[in-house]
Design a protein around this motif. Structure first.
Motif, short mmCIF file in Angstrom:
data_model
loop_
_atom_site.label_atom_id
_atom_site.label_comp_id
_atom_site.label_asym_id
_atom_site.label_seq_id
_atom_site.Cartn_x
_atom_site.Cartn_y
_atom_site.Cartn_z
N GLN A 29 54.87 46.13 64.17
CA GLN A 29 56.51 46.30 64.18
C GLN A 29 56.78 47.00 65.69
OE1 GLN A 29 57.62 48.33 61.20
NE2 GLN A 29 59.81 47.06 61.22
N ARG A 48 62.22 50.22 66.04
CA ARG A 48 62.79 49.21 64.68
C ARG A 48 61.70 49.91 63.67
NH1 ARG A 48 61.54 42.85 63.17
NH2 ARG A 48 62.26 44.54 61.50
N LYS A 49 60.37 50.58 64.21
CA LYS A 49 58.94 51.31 63.30
C LYS A 49 59.81 52.41 63.27
CE LYS A 49 54.80 53.08 62.48
NZ LYS A 49 53.28 53.08 63.19
#
Length: 552
Positions: free
Chosen positions: A3, A7-8
Protein backbone atom coordinates in the motif's frame (compact mmCIF):
# COMPACT_ATOMS: atom_id res chain seq x y z
CA UNK A 1 -0.42 -6.29 -1.21
CA UNK A 2 1.81 -3.23 -0.85
CA UNK A 3 0.00 0.00 0.00
CA UNK A 4 1.37 3.40 -0.97
CA UNK A 5 2.68 5.49 1.90
CA UNK A 6 0.26 8.38 1.31
CA UNK A 7 -2.66 5.92 1.65
CA UNK A 8 -1.18 3.96 4.54
CA UNK A 9 -0.49 7.09 6.59
CA UNK A 10 -3.58 9.09 5.69
CA UNK A 11 -4.78 10.91 8.85
CA UNK A 12 -7.66 9.20 10.67
CA UNK A 13 -8.32 11.93 13.24
CA UNK A 14 -8.21 15.71 13.15
CA UNK A 15 -5.26 15.61 15.52
CA UNK A 16 -3.16 13.74 12.93
CA UNK A 17 -3.73 16.36 10.21
CA UNK A 18 -0.51 18.36 9.73
CA UNK A 19 -0.36 22.10 9.19
CA UNK A 20 -4.12 22.87 9.20
CA UNK A 21 -4.78 23.65 12.85
CA UNK A 22 -6.94 26.67 11.99
CA UNK A 23 -9.40 24.29 10.31
CA UNK A 24 -9.20 21.14 12.43
CA UNK A 25 -9.78 23.02 15.68
CA UNK A 26 -12.94 24.63 14.30
CA UNK A 27 -14.33 21.36 12.97
CA UNK A 28 -13.61 19.52 16.21
CA UNK A 29 -15.39 22.21 18.19
CA UNK A 30 -18.44 22.07 15.90
CA UNK A 31 -18.65 18.27 16.22
CA UNK A 32 -18.29 18.43 20.00
CA UNK A 33 -20.88 21.20 20.36
CA UNK A 34 -23.30 19.81 17.77
CA UNK A 35 -23.24 23.05 15.72
CA UNK A 36 -22.60 21.41 12.36
CA UNK A 37 -23.52 22.95 9.03
CA UNK A 38 -25.31 21.06 6.27
CA UNK A 39 -22.69 22.03 3.65
CA UNK A 40 -18.92 22.63 3.71
CA UNK A 41 -16.59 23.84 0.97
CA UNK A 42 -12.90 22.90 1.33
CA UNK A 43 -10.51 24.80 -0.94
CA UNK A 44 -6.74 24.67 -1.40
CA UNK A 45 -3.94 23.19 -3.46
CA UNK A 46 -3.44 19.47 -3.97
CA UNK A 47 -2.23 17.27 -1.15
CA UNK A 48 -3.05 19.67 1.70
CA UNK A 49 -5.65 17.48 3.44
CA UNK A 50 -9.04 18.45 1.95
CA UNK A 51 -10.27 14.92 1.24
CA UNK A 52 -8.74 13.56 4.44
CA UNK A 53 -10.54 16.15 6.56
CA UNK A 54 -13.78 15.46 4.67
CA UNK A 55 -13.56 11.74 5.50
CA UNK A 56 -12.66 12.45 9.12
CA UNK A 57 -15.61 14.85 9.42
CA UNK A 58 -17.94 12.25 7.89
CA UNK A 59 -16.79 9.70 10.49
CA UNK A 60 -16.94 12.19 13.36
CA UNK A 61 -20.57 13.14 12.75
CA UNK A 62 -21.54 9.45 12.67
CA UNK A 63 -19.22 8.15 15.42
CA UNK A 64 -20.94 6.49 18.39
CA UNK A 65 -18.30 7.59 20.89
CA UNK A 66 -16.53 10.75 19.63
CA UNK A 67 -13.69 12.10 21.78
CA UNK A 68 -13.31 15.91 21.78
CA UNK A 69 -14.71 16.07 18.25
CA UNK A 70 -12.45 13.29 16.91
CA UNK A 71 -13.86 9.91 15.78
CA UNK A 72 -12.94 6.97 17.98
CA UNK A 73 -12.10 4.73 14.97
CA UNK A 74 -13.26 1.72 17.03
CA UNK A 75 -17.06 1.71 16.90
CA UNK A 76 -18.98 -0.14 14.21
CA UNK A 77 -19.76 3.13 12.36
CA UNK A 78 -16.10 4.20 12.16
CA UNK A 79 -14.91 0.73 11.18
CA UNK A 80 -17.68 0.36 8.58
CA UNK A 81 -16.86 3.73 7.02
CA UNK A 82 -13.15 2.89 6.88
CA UNK A 83 -13.65 -0.45 5.11
CA UNK A 84 -16.50 0.76 2.87
CA UNK A 85 -19.19 -1.47 4.40
CA UNK A 86 -21.51 1.49 5.10
CA UNK A 87 -22.92 3.04 1.94
CA UNK A 88 -24.46 6.12 3.52
CA UNK A 89 -21.20 8.08 3.09
CA UNK A 90 -20.56 8.47 -0.63
CA UNK A 91 -17.42 9.92 -2.21
CA UNK A 92 -17.90 11.26 -5.73
CA UNK A 93 -15.40 12.47 -8.31
CA UNK A 94 -16.94 15.39 -10.18
CA UNK A 95 -14.27 15.18 -12.88
CA UNK A 96 -15.74 11.91 -14.18
CA UNK A 97 -19.34 12.28 -12.93
CA UNK A 98 -20.26 15.81 -13.90
CA UNK A 99 -23.42 15.19 -15.91
CA UNK A 100 -26.73 16.66 -14.83
CA UNK A 101 -28.41 13.23 -14.88
CA UNK A 102 -25.97 11.95 -12.28
CA UNK A 103 -26.64 14.88 -9.96
CA UNK A 104 -30.39 14.46 -10.38
CA UNK A 105 -30.10 10.80 -9.36
CA UNK A 106 -28.05 11.88 -6.36
CA UNK A 107 -30.73 14.40 -5.37
CA UNK A 108 -33.48 11.79 -5.56
CA UNK A 109 -31.46 9.34 -3.46
CA UNK A 110 -30.45 11.91 -0.84
CA UNK A 111 -33.99 12.41 0.50
CA UNK A 112 -34.01 8.90 2.06
CA UNK A 113 -32.83 8.58 5.65
CA UNK A 114 -29.58 6.66 6.27
CA UNK A 115 -29.86 3.04 7.23
CA UNK A 116 -27.16 2.51 9.88
CA UNK A 117 -25.66 5.91 10.72
CA UNK A 118 -26.89 9.35 11.81
CA UNK A 119 -26.21 11.34 8.65
CA UNK A 120 -25.95 10.66 4.96
CA UNK A 121 -22.79 12.45 3.75
CA UNK A 122 -21.85 13.22 0.14
CA UNK A 123 -18.18 14.11 -0.46
CA UNK A 124 -17.86 15.67 -3.93
CA UNK A 125 -14.21 16.06 -4.93
CA UNK A 126 -13.12 18.56 -7.64
CA UNK A 127 -16.60 20.08 -7.53
CA UNK A 128 -15.56 22.87 -9.91
CA UNK A 129 -15.70 20.30 -12.76
CA UNK A 130 -19.50 20.11 -12.60
CA UNK A 131 -21.38 21.63 -15.51
CA UNK A 132 -23.65 24.64 -15.11
CA UNK A 133 -26.77 22.49 -15.26
CA UNK A 134 -25.30 20.13 -12.67
CA UNK A 135 -24.67 23.05 -10.31
CA UNK A 136 -28.26 24.16 -10.76
CA UNK A 137 -29.53 20.66 -9.95
CA UNK A 138 -27.31 20.51 -6.87
CA UNK A 139 -28.37 23.96 -5.75
CA UNK A 140 -32.00 22.93 -5.34
CA UNK A 141 -31.30 20.35 -2.64
CA UNK A 142 -28.66 22.51 -0.95
CA UNK A 143 -31.24 25.28 -0.46
CA UNK A 144 -33.59 23.06 1.58
CA UNK A 145 -31.66 19.97 2.65
CA UNK A 146 -33.16 17.26 4.88
CA UNK A 147 -31.89 17.18 8.44
CA UNK A 148 -30.02 13.92 7.91
CA UNK A 149 -28.06 15.20 4.88
CA UNK A 150 -24.59 16.79 4.71
CA UNK A 151 -22.54 17.90 1.71
CA UNK A 152 -18.74 18.29 1.79
CA UNK A 153 -17.40 19.86 -1.41
CA UNK A 154 -13.69 20.04 -2.23
CA UNK A 155 -11.97 21.99 -5.01
CA UNK A 156 -8.59 23.31 -6.07
CA UNK A 157 -10.11 26.10 -8.20
CA UNK A 158 -12.49 28.12 -6.08
CA UNK A 159 -13.08 30.76 -8.75
CA UNK A 160 -14.91 28.19 -10.89
CA UNK A 161 -17.51 27.46 -8.22
CA UNK A 162 -20.69 29.55 -8.63
CA UNK A 163 -21.39 32.18 -6.01
CA UNK A 164 -24.79 30.59 -5.32
CA UNK A 165 -23.03 27.41 -4.14
CA UNK A 166 -20.41 29.29 -2.11
CA UNK A 167 -23.02 31.29 -0.22
CA UNK A 168 -24.68 28.10 1.06
CA UNK A 169 -21.50 26.53 2.39
CA UNK A 170 -19.05 27.16 5.18
CA UNK A 171 -15.75 27.75 3.40
CA UNK A 172 -12.41 26.53 4.77
CA UNK A 173 -9.20 27.48 2.95
CA UNK A 174 -6.44 24.88 3.29
CA UNK A 175 -3.00 26.48 3.13
CA UNK A 176 0.23 24.98 1.84
CA UNK A 177 1.96 22.99 4.56
CA UNK A 178 5.25 24.47 5.78
CA UNK A 179 8.43 22.66 4.79
CA UNK A 180 9.37 22.19 8.45
CA UNK A 181 6.08 20.39 9.19
CA UNK A 182 6.46 18.18 6.13
CA UNK A 183 10.04 17.36 7.10
CA UNK A 184 8.95 16.29 10.57
CA UNK A 185 6.17 14.07 9.19
CA UNK A 186 8.54 12.45 6.67
CA UNK A 187 11.05 11.70 9.42
CA UNK A 188 8.31 10.07 11.53
CA UNK A 189 7.04 7.96 8.61
CA UNK A 190 10.61 6.91 7.76
CA UNK A 191 11.09 5.72 11.34
CA UNK A 192 7.88 3.69 11.18
CA UNK A 193 8.90 2.14 7.86
CA UNK A 194 12.55 1.56 8.88
CA UNK A 195 13.79 3.84 6.10
CA UNK A 196 17.26 5.34 6.66
CA UNK A 197 16.31 8.92 5.71
CA UNK A 198 18.95 11.60 6.33
CA UNK A 199 17.92 15.08 7.55
CA UNK A 200 19.24 16.67 4.36
CA UNK A 201 17.17 14.34 2.18
CA UNK A 202 14.06 14.99 4.28
CA UNK A 203 14.54 18.74 3.88
CA UNK A 204 15.02 18.36 0.11
CA UNK A 205 11.88 16.22 -0.25
CA UNK A 206 9.92 18.73 1.83
CA UNK A 207 10.95 21.56 -0.50
CA UNK A 208 10.19 19.52 -3.62
CA UNK A 209 6.67 18.78 -2.34
CA UNK A 210 5.78 22.50 -2.57
CA UNK A 211 3.47 22.40 0.43
CA UNK A 212 1.70 19.12 -0.35
CA UNK A 213 1.96 16.26 2.15
CA UNK A 214 0.71 13.68 -0.34
CA UNK A 215 3.39 14.68 -2.84
CA UNK A 216 6.06 14.44 -0.15
CA UNK A 217 5.01 10.91 0.85
CA UNK A 218 4.86 9.85 -2.81
CA UNK A 219 8.40 11.15 -3.37
CA UNK A 220 9.63 9.29 -0.29
CA UNK A 221 7.91 6.16 -1.57
CA UNK A 222 9.77 6.55 -4.87
CA UNK A 223 13.15 7.03 -3.18
CA UNK A 224 12.88 4.17 -0.68
CA UNK A 225 13.91 1.63 -3.33
CA UNK A 226 17.42 3.08 -3.22
CA UNK A 227 20.06 0.65 -1.98
CA UNK A 228 21.49 2.13 1.18
CA UNK A 229 20.52 5.30 3.04
CA UNK A 230 18.23 7.81 1.39
CA UNK A 231 20.43 10.91 1.27
CA UNK A 232 20.39 13.97 -0.97
CA UNK A 233 22.35 12.29 -3.77
CA UNK A 234 19.96 9.33 -3.71
CA UNK A 235 16.96 11.68 -3.97
CA UNK A 236 18.49 13.53 -6.92
CA UNK A 237 19.30 10.25 -8.67
CA UNK A 238 15.91 8.63 -7.98
CA UNK A 239 13.86 11.66 -9.05
CA UNK A 240 15.89 12.34 -12.21
CA UNK A 241 16.93 15.81 -11.15
CA UNK A 242 20.23 15.84 -13.08
CA UNK A 243 18.54 18.25 -15.50
CA UNK A 244 18.54 20.83 -12.72
CA UNK A 245 22.33 20.56 -12.53
CA UNK A 246 22.57 21.33 -16.25
CA UNK A 247 20.20 24.26 -15.82
CA UNK A 248 22.36 25.67 -13.03
CA UNK A 249 25.47 25.33 -15.21
CA UNK A 250 23.68 27.09 -18.06
CA UNK A 251 22.66 30.01 -15.87
CA UNK A 252 26.14 30.22 -14.37
CA UNK A 253 27.63 30.55 -17.87
CA UNK A 254 25.17 33.33 -18.70
CA UNK A 255 25.98 35.13 -15.44
CA UNK A 256 29.68 35.02 -16.33
CA UNK A 257 28.99 36.36 -19.83
CA UNK A 258 30.16 33.12 -21.47
CA UNK A 259 27.53 33.00 -24.21
CA UNK A 260 29.47 30.44 -26.23
CA UNK A 261 29.38 27.91 -23.38
CA UNK A 262 25.67 28.57 -22.87
CA UNK A 263 24.90 27.94 -26.54
CA UNK A 264 26.97 24.74 -26.46
CA UNK A 265 25.00 23.54 -23.41
CA UNK A 266 21.72 24.34 -25.15
CA UNK A 267 22.82 22.38 -28.23
CA UNK A 268 23.78 19.36 -26.12
CA UNK A 269 20.48 19.38 -24.23
CA UNK A 270 18.49 19.87 -27.44
CA UNK A 271 20.22 16.90 -29.10
CA UNK A 272 19.53 14.83 -25.97
CA UNK A 273 15.79 15.43 -26.43
CA UNK A 274 15.24 18.29 -23.98
CA UNK A 275 12.14 20.32 -24.77
CA UNK A 276 12.94 24.00 -25.38
CA UNK A 277 9.94 25.32 -23.48
CA UNK A 278 10.64 23.03 -20.53
CA UNK A 279 14.24 24.24 -20.43
CA UNK A 280 13.18 27.89 -20.42
CA UNK A 281 10.66 27.08 -17.70
CA UNK A 282 13.35 25.47 -15.53
CA UNK A 283 15.60 28.50 -16.01
CA UNK A 284 12.70 30.78 -15.04
CA UNK A 285 12.09 28.73 -11.89
CA UNK A 286 15.77 28.94 -10.96
CA UNK A 287 15.86 32.72 -11.53
CA UNK A 288 12.71 33.04 -9.41
CA UNK A 289 14.33 31.08 -6.56
CA UNK A 290 17.43 33.26 -6.74
CA UNK A 291 15.36 36.46 -6.74
CA UNK A 292 13.31 35.33 -3.73
CA UNK A 293 16.46 34.23 -1.91
CA UNK A 294 18.11 37.60 -2.57
CA UNK A 295 15.12 39.77 -1.60
CA UNK A 296 13.85 37.65 1.33
CA UNK A 297 16.66 35.39 2.62
CA UNK A 298 14.77 34.18 5.72
CA UNK A 299 11.04 34.58 5.09
CA UNK A 300 11.28 33.35 1.50
CA UNK A 301 12.93 30.03 2.34
CA UNK A 302 9.57 28.23 2.31
CA UNK A 303 8.72 29.72 -1.10
CA UNK A 304 11.59 28.08 -2.97
CA UNK A 305 10.80 25.31 -5.44
CA UNK A 306 13.38 23.08 -3.75
CA UNK A 307 15.02 21.74 -6.88
CA UNK A 308 18.46 23.14 -6.05
CA UNK A 309 20.77 22.74 -3.09
CA UNK A 310 21.89 25.66 -0.95
CA UNK A 311 25.47 25.65 -2.26
CA UNK A 312 24.31 26.06 -5.87
CA UNK A 313 21.89 28.84 -4.99
CA UNK A 314 24.51 30.69 -2.92
CA UNK A 315 27.07 30.57 -5.75
CA UNK A 316 24.63 31.86 -8.37
CA UNK A 317 23.25 34.50 -6.01
CA UNK A 318 26.71 36.00 -5.64
CA UNK A 319 27.02 36.33 -9.43
CA UNK A 320 23.66 37.98 -10.13
CA UNK A 321 22.06 41.15 -8.79
CA UNK A 322 18.31 41.61 -8.27
CA UNK A 323 17.87 43.92 -11.33
CA UNK A 324 19.78 41.40 -13.45
CA UNK A 325 17.53 38.55 -12.26
CA UNK A 326 14.41 40.60 -13.01
CA UNK A 327 15.72 41.31 -16.51
CA UNK A 328 16.52 37.62 -17.10
CA UNK A 329 13.12 36.51 -15.79
CA UNK A 330 11.32 38.95 -18.06
CA UNK A 331 13.20 37.79 -21.15
CA UNK A 332 12.72 34.10 -20.30
CA UNK A 333 8.99 34.51 -19.61
CA UNK A 334 8.45 36.50 -22.80
CA UNK A 335 10.34 33.99 -24.94
CA UNK A 336 8.51 31.02 -23.43
CA UNK A 337 5.14 32.69 -24.03
CA UNK A 338 5.95 33.30 -27.71
CA UNK A 339 7.28 29.79 -28.47
CA UNK A 340 3.80 28.54 -29.39
CA UNK A 341 3.70 30.96 -32.32
CA UNK A 342 7.34 30.53 -33.33
CA UNK A 343 8.41 29.01 -36.63
CA UNK A 344 11.73 27.85 -35.11
CA UNK A 345 11.72 27.50 -31.29
CA UNK A 346 15.40 26.59 -31.18
CA UNK A 347 16.42 29.84 -32.88
CA UNK A 348 14.26 31.83 -30.49
CA UNK A 349 15.88 30.07 -27.54
CA UNK A 350 19.36 30.83 -28.91
CA UNK A 351 18.47 34.50 -29.37
CA UNK A 352 17.17 34.50 -25.81
CA UNK A 353 20.47 33.11 -24.46
CA UNK A 354 22.49 35.63 -26.49
CA UNK A 355 20.48 38.50 -24.99
CA UNK A 356 20.84 37.03 -21.51
CA UNK A 357 24.61 36.66 -21.87
CA UNK A 358 25.18 40.32 -22.76
CA UNK A 359 23.11 43.03 -21.06
CA UNK A 360 24.18 45.58 -23.64
CA UNK A 361 22.05 43.78 -26.27
CA UNK A 362 18.91 44.47 -24.25
CA UNK A 363 17.83 48.05 -24.94
CA UNK A 364 14.88 47.96 -22.55
CA UNK A 365 14.69 49.76 -19.24
CA UNK A 366 15.31 46.47 -17.43
CA UNK A 367 18.51 45.95 -19.43
CA UNK A 368 19.71 49.44 -18.55
CA UNK A 369 18.86 48.85 -14.90
CA UNK A 370 20.88 45.60 -14.94
CA UNK A 371 23.92 47.40 -16.40
CA UNK A 372 23.70 50.19 -13.82
CA UNK A 373 23.42 47.61 -11.03
CA UNK A 374 26.55 45.88 -12.31
CA UNK A 375 28.40 49.20 -12.34
CA UNK A 376 27.30 49.96 -8.78
CA UNK A 377 28.48 46.53 -7.68
CA UNK A 378 31.88 47.13 -9.24
CA UNK A 379 32.15 50.50 -7.49
CA UNK A 380 31.24 49.01 -4.12
CA UNK A 381 34.46 46.98 -4.00
CA UNK A 382 37.57 48.87 -2.80
CA UNK A 383 39.98 49.69 -5.61
CA UNK A 384 43.53 48.44 -5.06
CA UNK A 385 45.86 51.23 -3.92
CA UNK A 386 49.00 51.26 -6.10
CA UNK A 387 52.32 50.97 -4.32
CA UNK A 388 54.17 54.31 -4.00
CA UNK A 389 56.94 54.81 -6.52
CA UNK A 390 60.47 55.02 -5.11
CA UNK A 391 61.73 58.56 -4.55
CA UNK A 392 63.95 59.84 -7.37
CA UNK A 393 67.59 60.07 -6.39
CA UNK A 394 69.02 63.59 -6.59
CA UNK A 395 71.67 64.23 -9.22
CA UNK A 396 74.03 65.54 -6.58
CA UNK A 397 74.22 62.12 -4.99
CA UNK A 398 75.51 60.66 -8.25
CA UNK A 399 78.60 62.92 -8.18
CA UNK A 400 81.83 61.13 -7.24
CA UNK A 401 82.85 61.55 -3.64
CA UNK A 402 86.28 63.24 -3.38
CA UNK A 403 89.02 61.27 -1.75
CA UNK A 404 89.95 61.95 1.82
CA UNK A 405 92.26 64.94 2.23
CA UNK A 406 91.46 66.50 -1.18
CA UNK A 407 89.64 69.75 -1.96
CA UNK A 408 87.21 70.09 -4.87
CA UNK A 409 88.58 72.28 -7.68
CA UNK A 410 87.35 75.91 -7.65
CA UNK A 411 85.95 75.69 -11.20
CA UNK A 412 83.64 72.85 -10.13
CA UNK A 413 82.34 74.90 -7.22
CA UNK A 414 81.52 77.85 -9.47
CA UNK A 415 79.70 75.51 -11.92
CA UNK A 416 77.54 74.16 -9.16
CA UNK A 417 76.80 77.69 -7.94
CA UNK A 418 75.63 78.66 -11.46
CA UNK A 419 72.95 75.90 -11.45
CA UNK A 420 70.19 76.65 -8.90
CA UNK A 421 69.34 73.57 -6.82
CA UNK A 422 65.66 72.45 -6.49
CA UNK A 423 65.67 73.42 -2.82
CA UNK A 424 66.89 77.02 -3.38
CA UNK A 425 64.45 78.34 -0.76
CA UNK A 426 66.19 76.29 1.90
CA UNK A 427 69.53 77.28 3.53
CA UNK A 428 72.66 75.80 1.94
CA UNK A 429 74.05 72.65 3.48
CA UNK A 430 76.86 73.05 6.06
CA UNK A 431 80.45 73.11 4.88
CA UNK A 432 82.13 69.75 4.58
CA UNK A 433 85.46 69.14 6.24
CA UNK A 434 88.08 68.41 3.63
CA UNK A 435 89.22 65.27 5.35
CA UNK A 436 85.73 63.67 5.58
CA UNK A 437 83.36 64.98 2.92
CA UNK A 438 79.76 63.70 3.13
CA UNK A 439 77.48 63.16 0.13
CA UNK A 440 74.79 65.73 -0.41
CA UNK A 441 71.41 64.47 0.93
CA UNK A 442 68.82 63.70 -1.78
CA UNK A 443 65.69 65.80 -2.14
CA UNK A 444 62.79 64.61 0.03
CA UNK A 445 60.36 62.37 -1.85
CA UNK A 446 56.73 63.52 -2.13
CA UNK A 447 54.39 62.04 0.48
CA UNK A 448 52.44 59.20 -1.19
CA UNK A 449 48.66 59.20 -1.00
CA UNK A 450 47.66 56.86 1.78
CA UNK A 451 44.43 55.99 3.56
CA UNK A 452 46.34 56.19 6.85
CA UNK A 453 46.58 59.99 6.87
CA UNK A 454 45.34 61.15 10.27
CA UNK A 455 43.96 64.54 9.29
CA UNK A 456 41.35 63.35 6.78
CA UNK A 457 39.60 60.77 9.04
CA UNK A 458 39.48 63.37 11.82
CA UNK A 459 37.94 65.93 9.44
CA UNK A 460 35.20 63.62 8.05
CA UNK A 461 32.70 63.84 10.98
CA UNK A 462 32.56 67.61 10.59
CA UNK A 463 31.86 67.34 6.85
CA UNK A 464 28.70 65.22 7.07
CA UNK A 465 26.38 68.08 8.22
CA UNK A 466 27.62 70.50 5.51
CA UNK A 467 27.66 68.15 2.49
CA UNK A 468 24.60 67.03 0.53
CA UNK A 469 23.38 63.41 0.91
CA UNK A 470 24.24 62.75 -2.74
CA UNK A 471 27.91 63.70 -2.23
CA UNK A 472 28.53 62.40 1.29
CA UNK A 473 28.76 58.63 0.35
CA UNK A 474 31.47 59.39 -2.21
CA UNK A 475 33.47 61.54 0.22
CA UNK A 476 33.16 59.33 3.32
CA UNK A 477 33.92 55.96 1.67
CA UNK A 478 37.70 55.30 1.91
CA UNK A 479 37.37 52.95 -1.06
CA UNK A 480 36.30 55.95 -3.18
CA UNK A 481 38.13 58.98 -1.72
CA UNK A 482 41.27 59.46 0.39
CA UNK A 483 42.41 62.89 1.62
CA UNK A 484 46.07 63.82 2.25
CA UNK A 485 47.22 67.10 3.81
CA UNK A 486 50.55 68.43 2.54
CA UNK A 487 51.40 71.86 3.88
CA UNK A 488 48.47 74.15 3.11
CA UNK A 489 47.01 71.90 0.41
CA UNK A 490 44.49 69.11 0.99
CA UNK A 491 44.49 66.66 -1.93
CA UNK A 492 41.44 64.44 -2.42
CA UNK A 493 42.55 61.32 -4.27
CA UNK A 494 39.47 59.87 -6.08
CA UNK A 495 39.84 56.20 -6.95
CA UNK A 496 37.75 56.42 -10.13
CA UNK A 497 36.69 59.26 -12.38
CA UNK A 498 33.03 58.79 -11.37
CA UNK A 499 33.91 59.80 -7.82
CA UNK A 500 35.92 62.78 -9.09
CA UNK A 501 32.94 63.96 -11.13
CA UNK A 502 30.75 63.88 -8.02
CA UNK A 503 33.09 65.76 -5.65
CA UNK A 504 35.00 68.08 -7.99
CA UNK A 505 32.42 70.86 -7.77
CA UNK A 506 33.00 74.41 -6.49
CA UNK A 507 30.42 74.23 -3.73
CA UNK A 508 31.78 70.90 -2.46
CA UNK A 509 35.42 71.97 -2.50
CA UNK A 510 34.63 75.31 -0.84
CA UNK A 511 32.74 73.56 1.98
CA UNK A 512 35.63 71.14 2.57
CA UNK A 513 38.16 74.00 2.44
CA UNK A 514 36.24 76.01 5.04
CA UNK A 515 36.07 73.03 7.39
CA UNK A 516 39.78 72.21 6.95
CA UNK A 517 40.81 75.86 7.45
CA UNK A 518 38.74 76.14 10.60
CA UNK A 519 40.30 72.98 11.99
CA UNK A 520 43.93 74.03 11.26
CA UNK A 521 43.56 77.78 11.92
CA UNK A 522 45.01 78.75 8.53
CA UNK A 523 43.89 78.88 4.91
CA UNK A 524 43.83 75.49 3.21
CA UNK A 525 43.40 74.88 -0.52
CA UNK A 526 41.55 71.76 -1.71
CA UNK A 527 42.03 70.00 -5.04
CA UNK A 528 40.91 66.67 -6.52
CA UNK A 529 42.90 64.13 -8.52
CA UNK A 530 41.81 60.87 -10.15
CA UNK A 531 43.18 58.36 -12.66
CA UNK A 532 42.14 58.93 -16.24
CA UNK A 533 39.16 56.70 -17.27
CA UNK A 534 39.57 54.13 -19.97
CA UNK A 535 38.24 55.18 -23.35
CA UNK A 536 34.72 53.89 -23.97
CA UNK A 537 34.20 52.70 -20.41
CA UNK A 538 31.10 53.36 -18.33
CA UNK A 539 33.17 55.62 -16.10
CA UNK A 540 34.22 57.68 -19.11
CA UNK A 541 30.64 58.02 -20.29
CA UNK A 542 29.49 58.97 -16.81
CA UNK A 543 32.19 61.63 -16.49
CA UNK A 544 31.27 63.09 -19.90
CA UNK A 545 27.60 63.18 -18.96
CA UNK A 546 28.42 64.81 -15.64
CA UNK A 547 30.46 67.52 -17.34
CA UNK A 548 27.64 68.21 -19.80
CA UNK A 549 25.21 68.59 -16.90
CA UNK A 550 27.59 71.02 -15.18
CA UNK A 551 27.83 73.12 -18.35
CA UNK A 552 24.06 73.32 -18.63
Amino acid sequence: MYQALYRKYRPKTFEEVVGQDHITQTLRRQVADGTLSHAYLFTGTRGTGKTSCAKILAKAVNCRHPHDGDPCNKCDACVGLDNGAILDVVELDAASNNGVDYIRALREEAVYTPGSVKKRVYIIDEVHMLSASSFNALLKIMEEPPEHLMFILATTELHKVPATIKSRCQQFAFKRILSGDIEGRLTWVAQQEKIDLTPGAAALLARLAEGGMRDALSLLDQCRANAGPVDEEAVIRALGMMGNVETAKLLSALAAGDTAAALATLDRLYRAGKDIKTLLGEMSALCRDLLIRKTAPQAGASLLTGGYDDVTLRGLSEQLTAPRLIQMLTILQGTAADLGRSANPRTDAELCLIRLGDESLDGSELGLSARVARLETMMSYPAPVPAPKPAPVAAASEAPVPAKGTVPPPARVEEVDDVPPPWETEPPPPAVEPEAPAPVAPAPAPVPVSADDSFWPALLPGLKPILSPAVWPFVSNPAMTVGVLSGDTLTLEAKVSVTKAMIDKPEVLEAIARAASARLGREVAVNVSAPAPKAGSMEDLFAIGQSLNDEQ
